[in-house]
Design an enzyme around this catalytic site. Structure first.
Site, PDB file in Angstrom:
ATOM      1  N   PHE A 132      27.817   0.337  30.886  1.00 28.87           N
ATOM      2  CA  PHE A 132      28.617   0.480  32.103  1.00 28.87           C
ATOM      3  C   PHE A 132      28.018   1.525  33.040  1.00 28.87           C
ATOM      4  CE2 PHE A 132      32.009  -1.016  29.110  1.00 28.87           C
ATOM      5  CZ  PHE A 132      32.156  -2.268  29.684  1.00 28.87           C
ATOM      6  N   CYS A 133      27.452   2.588  32.478  1.00 26.42           N
ATOM      7  CA  CYS A 133      26.832   3.629  33.298  1.00 26.42           C
ATOM      8  C   CYS A 133      25.626   3.063  34.051  1.00 26.42           C
ATOM      9  CB  CYS A 133      26.375   4.804  32.439  1.00 26.42           C
ATOM     10  SG  CYS A 133      27.694   5.591  31.501  1.00 26.42           S
ATOM     11  N   ARG A 134      24.849   2.243  33.389  1.00 20.88           N
ATOM     12  CA  ARG A 134      23.669   1.645  34.019  1.00 20.88           C
ATOM     13  C   ARG A 134      24.059   0.767  35.193  1.00 20.88           C
ATOM     14  NH1 ARG A 134      22.108   0.786  28.519  1.00 20.88           N
ATOM     15  NH2 ARG A 134      22.501  -1.439  28.784  1.00 20.88           N
TER      16      ARG A 134
END
Length: 179
Positions: free
Chosen positions: A77-79
């Site tokens: 999700f961060c990517r």
């Protein structure tokens, strides 16, 4: 440094109602996962190195609205989320927004590779042991805290969010426009 208590004890899942808001107040309800921090504590200060080894403290950003993001290059999700945050940063930096992204429990080389590949220009800090993440109760990634110009924690967001969506942009605009 003062440690925030466990999130359940400190943060109420309380959204502002329109009757409780002054006209200039941020609309946290526009972003359903953004939760107001009811007691509005001061943001705990910390000092971490940037990728060049320069020590950076949260207090260095006093006077700006801080979008404090806890993330890791291994977090799917961060990517997806951090490149969208880049657009917010570019659009609102001149109005007083500072994005500070703290890479927690991540290998330095993995962090740097992701930052380079994603062309992130906002400050990246390294927290390989995750101590600052623990200080804030960021037990999962991504986690975001919104901090006002005086260093007060206004809201938090656990998990992914559409930070370049119209509602998010409206929320960030309301924060940078309030003095």
């Amino acid at each position: 440094m003062r440690q925030l208590k466990l999130p359940a004890a400190i943060f109420a899942a309380l959204f502002f109602s329109s009757s409780a808001l002054a006209a200039e107040s941020p609309d946290f309800k526009a972003m359903p996962k953004v939760v107001e921090v009811k007691d509005r504590p001061p943001a705990p200060d910390f000092t971490l190195p940037d990728p060049a080894g320069k020590k950076v403290s949260l207090k260095d950003y006093r006077g700006k609205v801080v979008f404090l993001a806890f993330w890791a290059s291994w977090c799917e999700f961060c990517r997806e989320e951090l490149p969208a945050v880049e657009q917010l940063y570019r659009d609102y930096k001149s109005k007083g927004l500072e994005v500070v992204a703290v890479a927690i429990k991540d290998k330095r080389e993995d962090t740097l590779a992701f930052v380079k590949k994603s062309k992130l220009t906002y400050p990246i800090l390294l927290d390989p042991e995750g101590k600052t993440g623990e200080l804030y109760g960021a037990f999962a990634t991504p986690t975001v805290y919104l901090i006002d110009r005086k260093g007060t924690v206004l809201a938090r967001q656990w998990g992914p969010a559409g930070w370049n969506s119209p509602d998010a942009r409206k929320l960030i605009a309301s924060l940078v426009e309030s003095k």
